[in-house]
Design a protein around this motif. Structure first.
Motif, PDB file in Angstrom:
ATOM      1  N   GLU A   2      18.336  50.393  44.504  1.00  0.00           N
ATOM      2  CA  GLU A   2      19.616  49.732  44.756  1.00  0.00           C
ATOM      3  C   GLU A   2      20.779  50.575  44.241  1.00  0.00           C
ATOM      4  O   GLU A   2      20.750  51.079  43.116  1.00  0.00           O
ATOM      5  N   GLN A   3      21.788  50.733  45.086  1.00  0.00           N
ATOM      6  CA  GLN A   3      22.975  51.505  44.722  1.00  0.00           C
ATOM      7  C   GLN A   3      23.800  50.735  43.693  1.00  0.00           C
ATOM      8  O   GLN A   3      24.101  49.563  43.873  1.00  0.00           O
ATOM      9  N   LYS A   4      24.129  51.411  42.589  1.00  0.00           N
ATOM     10  CA  LYS A   4      25.009  50.823  41.585  1.00  0.00           C
ATOM     11  C   LYS A   4      26.443  51.305  41.806  1.00  0.00           C
ATOM     12  O   LYS A   4      26.671  52.453  42.206  1.00  0.00           O
ATOM     13  N   TRP A   5      27.370  50.411  41.550  1.00  0.00           N
ATOM     14  CA  TRP A   5      28.791  50.736  41.634  1.00  0.00           C
ATOM     15  C   TRP A   5      29.442  50.464  40.292  1.00  0.00           C
ATOM     16  O   TRP A   5      28.948  49.642  39.499  1.00  0.00           O
ATOM     17  N   LEU A   6      30.545  51.133  40.060  1.00  0.00           N
ATOM     18  CA  LEU A   6      31.381  50.818  38.907  1.00  0.00           C
ATOM     19  C   LEU A   6      32.579  50.004  39.387  1.00  0.00           C
ATOM     20  O   LEU A   6      33.236  50.361  40.366  1.00  0.00           O
ATOM     21  N   LYS A   7      32.795  48.916  38.701  1.00  0.00           N
ATOM     22  CA  LYS A   7      33.935  48.050  39.002  1.00  0.00           C
ATOM     23  C   LYS A   7      34.949  48.192  37.878  1.00  0.00           C
ATOM     24  O   LYS A   7      34.657  47.890  36.726  1.00  0.00           O
ATOM     25  N   TYR A   8      36.132  48.679  38.223  1.00  0.00           N
ATOM     26  CA  TYR A   8      37.191  48.875  37.243  1.00  0.00           C
ATOM     27  C   TYR A   8      38.230  47.756  37.380  1.00  0.00           C
ATOM     28  O   TYR A   8      38.719  47.484  38.484  1.00  0.00           O
ATOM     29  N   THR A   9      38.548  47.146  36.264  1.00  0.00           N
ATOM     30  CA  THR A   9      39.647  46.180  36.227  1.00  0.00           C
ATOM     31  C   THR A   9      40.845  46.878  35.590  1.00  0.00           C
ATOM     32  O   THR A   9      40.783  47.273  34.419  1.00  0.00           O
ATOM     33  N   VAL A  57      50.206  43.463  37.344  1.00  0.00           N
ATOM     34  CA  VAL A  57      49.221  42.903  38.275  1.00  0.00           C
ATOM     35  C   VAL A  57      47.838  43.410  37.875  1.00  0.00           C
ATOM     36  O   VAL A  57      47.704  44.434  37.182  1.00  0.00           O
ATOM     37  N   THR A  58      46.809  42.701  38.308  1.00  0.00           N
ATOM     38  CA  THR A  58      45.434  43.127  38.069  1.00  0.00           C
ATOM     39  C   THR A  58      44.886  43.703  39.367  1.00  0.00           C
ATOM     40  O   THR A  58      44.942  43.064  40.417  1.00  0.00           O
ATOM     41  N   VAL A  59      44.380  44.926  39.288  1.00  0.00           N
ATOM     42  CA  VAL A  59      43.838  45.608  40.464  1.00  0.00           C
ATOM     43  C   VAL A  59      42.364  45.916  40.204  1.00  0.00           C
ATOM     44  O   VAL A  59      42.018  46.480  39.162  1.00  0.00           O
ATOM     45  N   TYR A  60      41.525  45.549  41.165  1.00  0.00           N
ATOM     46  CA  TYR A  60      40.089  45.806  41.044  1.00  0.00           C
ATOM     47  C   TYR A  60      39.730  46.980  41.947  1.00  0.00           C
ATOM     48  O   TYR A  60      40.012  46.969  43.153  1.00  0.00           O
ATOM     49  N   VAL A  61      39.103  47.991  41.348  1.00  0.00           N
ATOM     50  CA  VAL A  61      38.786  49.242  42.036  1.00  0.00           C
ATOM     51  C   VAL A  61      37.296  49.526  41.859  1.00  0.00           C
ATOM     52  O   VAL A  61      36.725  49.269  40.788  1.00  0.00           O
ATOM     53  N   PHE A  62      36.665  50.051  42.913  1.00  0.00           N
ATOM     54  CA  PHE A  62      35.232  50.314  42.876  1.00  0.00           C
ATOM     55  C   PHE A  62      34.956  51.777  43.227  1.00  0.00           C
ATOM     56  O   PHE A  62      35.718  52.412  43.963  1.00  0.00           O
ATOM     57  N   GLU A  63      33.824  52.297  42.724  1.00  0.00           N
ATOM     58  CA  GLU A  63      33.308  53.590  43.183  1.00  0.00           C
ATOM     59  C   GLU A  63      31.804  53.627  42.981  1.00  0.00           C
ATOM     60  O   GLU A  63      31.280  53.038  42.030  1.00  0.00           O
ATOM     61  N   PRO A  64      31.088  54.295  43.883  1.00  0.00           N
ATOM     62  CA  PRO A  64      29.631  54.383  43.711  1.00  0.00           C
ATOM     63  C   PRO A  64      29.295  55.212  42.482  1.00  0.00           C
ATOM     64  O   PRO A  64      29.958  56.213  42.173  1.00  0.00           O
ATOM     65  N   MET A  65      28.269  54.814  41.775  1.00  0.00           N
ATOM     66  CA  MET A  65      27.880  55.480  40.533  1.00  0.00           C
ATOM     67  C   MET A  65      26.867  56.572  40.853  1.00  0.00           C
ATOM     68  O   MET A  65      25.725  56.283  41.230  1.00  0.00           O
ATOM     69  N   GLY A  85      51.717  55.676  31.483  1.00  0.00           N
ATOM     70  CA  GLY A  85      52.110  54.412  30.879  1.00  0.00           C
ATOM     71  C   GLY A  85      52.158  53.223  31.815  1.00  0.00           C
ATOM     72  O   GLY A  85      52.424  52.098  31.385  1.00  0.00           O
ATOM     73  N   ALA A  86      51.889  53.444  33.123  1.00  0.00           N
ATOM     74  CA  ALA A  86      52.021  52.354  34.096  1.00  0.00           C
ATOM     75  C   ALA A  86      50.691  51.699  34.433  1.00  0.00           C
ATOM     76  O   ALA A  86      50.665  50.586  34.967  1.00  0.00           O
ATOM     77  N   ILE A  87      49.570  52.374  34.136  1.00  0.00           N
ATOM     78  CA  ILE A  87      48.253  51.858  34.508  1.00  0.00           C
ATOM     79  C   ILE A  87      47.325  51.980  33.312  1.00  0.00           C
ATOM     80  O   ILE A  87      47.282  53.022  32.637  1.00  0.00           O
ATOM     81  N   SER A  88      46.582  50.930  33.040  1.00  0.00           N
ATOM     82  CA  SER A  88      45.596  50.961  31.952  1.00  0.00           C
ATOM     83  C   SER A  88      44.283  50.368  32.443  1.00  0.00           C
ATOM     84  O   SER A  88      44.255  49.530  33.353  1.00  0.00           O
ATOM     85  N   ILE A  89      43.194  50.835  31.839  1.00  0.00           N
ATOM     86  CA  ILE A  89      41.860  50.335  32.183  1.00  0.00           C
ATOM     87  C   ILE A  89      41.548  49.167  31.257  1.00  0.00           C
ATOM     88  O   ILE A  89      41.463  49.333  30.039  1.00  0.00           O
ATOM     89  N   LEU A  90      41.356  47.992  31.850  1.00  0.00           N
ATOM     90  CA  LEU A  90      41.083  46.794  31.058  1.00  0.00           C
ATOM     91  C   LEU A  90      39.590  46.592  30.847  1.00  0.00           C
ATOM     92  O   LEU A  90      39.145  46.199  29.773  1.00  0.00           O
ATOM     93  N   GLU A  91      38.805  46.884  31.886  1.00  0.00           N
ATOM     94  CA  GLU A  91      37.363  46.628  31.793  1.00  0.00           C
ATOM     95  C   GLU A  91      36.620  47.504  32.796  1.00  0.00           C
ATOM     96  O   GLU A  91      37.144  47.813  33.867  1.00  0.00           O
ATOM     97  N   VAL A  92      35.407  47.894  32.426  1.00  0.00           N
ATOM     98  CA  VAL A  92      34.521  48.643  33.323  1.00  0.00           C
ATOM     99  C   VAL A  92      33.172  47.939  33.334  1.00  0.00           C
ATOM    100  O   VAL A  92      32.640  47.583  32.274  1.00  0.00           O
ATOM    101  N   ALA A  93      32.627  47.742  34.522  1.00  0.00           N
ATOM    102  CA  ALA A  93      31.327  47.071  34.619  1.00  0.00           C
ATOM    103  C   ALA A  93      30.501  47.709  35.719  1.00  0.00           C
ATOM    104  O   ALA A  93      31.031  48.141  36.741  1.00  0.00           O
ATOM    105  N   GLN A  94      29.192  47.771  35.494  1.00  0.00           N
ATOM    106  CA  GLN A  94      28.268  48.209  36.536  1.00  0.00           C
ATOM    107  C   GLN A  94      27.876  46.992  37.372  1.00  0.00           C
ATOM    108  O   GLN A  94      27.489  45.957  36.824  1.00  0.00           O
ATOM    109  N   VAL A  95      27.981  47.123  38.679  1.00  0.00           N
ATOM    110  CA  VAL A  95      27.665  45.999  39.567  1.00  0.00           C
ATOM    111  C   VAL A  95      26.774  46.497  40.699  1.00  0.00           C
ATOM    112  O   VAL A  95      26.770  47.676  41.042  1.00  0.00           O
TER     113      VAL A  95
END
Length: 311
Positions: A2-9, A57-65, A85-95
């Motif tokens: 199964e392909q894993k992706w990274l989900k960035y908040t 705003v909260t932006v959800y971004v994905f990329e294949p791992m 200073g305009a964008i920060s990484i709030l959370e990273v999760a493998q999905v």
């Protein structure tokens, strides 16, 4: 495998949102969705939303791992440095790869003697169900999870709908209309909704329940408009309203005009703090309150027309 992706908040400053989202489309990253900051407001009619124009705003971004997670994160940190200073990484999760995993959000639910279930429900989950209403989610309101829908369905199971002419205003996905059609209401059941997406969703759900095309008469538009009014039944034995307290009151002229003597009315969408206003308005117009249900703050009334001869 199964392909894993990274989900960035990500938190993105509002003055950077447009250019950031536009550049994502030509980047190695996949844009998921954007959530603006909203504040929930309590109003006389229930709830409303106001957009907060200052917070990020909260932006959800994905990329294949394809390599170690830390290596991916480092590349992302370098990428967002283009907007200091305009964008920060709030959370990273493998999905897991999304595919149809969104379907897990929609599960079967029991309401009285009936089950409401999407068509992909595993048979094992419904092995004890005697009655099933198949409802797939779509762009129209109504999945069976909301308290107002469930309370109306409970009332409908207590009163017979067999052979009744039914007018459903605010039909959404058609859940209440379809229940009536399945349980012997006079066909067609008149299903009215202002949302153009409702027509397609009701047709899909009617087919899911093996109902013929003529089981529902789907009317798109505002029931108060003359063009819609002309398509309504001259008299309805049962009228369903599940649209909001103020809207319930606004529909009173239509209800009085079209309800049959001794006809039933199921009135919902109101909240506990405007319930008395809605109830008293209808009682002053000649309706009796026969029953009431409440789920959290949402109130549903079963009412009956007094049977007084109309002029």
């Amino acid at each position: 495998m199964e392909q894993k992706w990274l989900k960035y908040t990500l938190k993105v400053r509002q003055d950077t949102e447009d250019i950031f989202v536009a550049e994502l489309l030509d980047s190695p990253y996949t844009l998921g969705w954007v959530e603006p900051p909203f504040e929930v407001l309590t109003t006389d009619n229930g709830y409303d939303f106001a957009q907060n124009t200052e917070d990020a705003v909260t932006v959800y971004v994905f990329e294949p791992m394809v390599q170690q997670e830390e290596e991916h994160q480092q590349l992302l940190r370098v990428y967002i440095q283009r907007w200091p200073g305009a964008i920060s990484i709030l959370e990273v999760a493998q999905v897991a790869e999304e595919n149809e995993s969104w379907k897990d959000e929609f599960r079967e639910v029991q309401v009285g003697d009936w089950w409401i279930a999407p068509t992909w429900t595993e048979p094992e989950a419904l092995k004890e169900a005697k009655h099933i209403l198949w409802m797939d989610p779509g762009a129209a309101f109504g999945t069976g999870y909301h308290g107002t829908t469930q309370d109306i369905l409970l009332f409908l199971q207590e009163i017979t709908v067999k052979d009744k002419v039914v007018l459903d205003i605010g039909a959404g996905s058609g859940i209440l209309s379809l229940y009536c059609a399945i349980n012997g209401a006079s066909q067609p059941v008149y299903a009215v909704d202002i949302n153009p997406q409702s027509e397609y969703q009701m047709e899909v759900n009617a087919a899911n329940n093996q109902l013929p095309a003529h089981a529902l008469k789907i009317i798109v538009g505002d029931a108060l408009e003359d063009t819609v009014r002309r398509e309504l039944p001259q008299q309805a034995d049962l009228i369903l309203l599940n649209i909001g307290g103020d809207e319930d009151v606004a529909m009173l002229p239509i209800v009085k005009e079209r309800i049959a003597p001794d006809g039933y009315l199921l009135l919902s969408g109101m909240v506990e703090w405007n319930r008395e206003m809605v109830r008293s308005t209808y009682e002053q117009a000649g309706f009796q309150t026969l029953g009431e249900r409440q789920s959290e703050e949402w109130v549903t009334l079963l009412m009956k027309e007094s049977g007084v001869t109309k002029k």
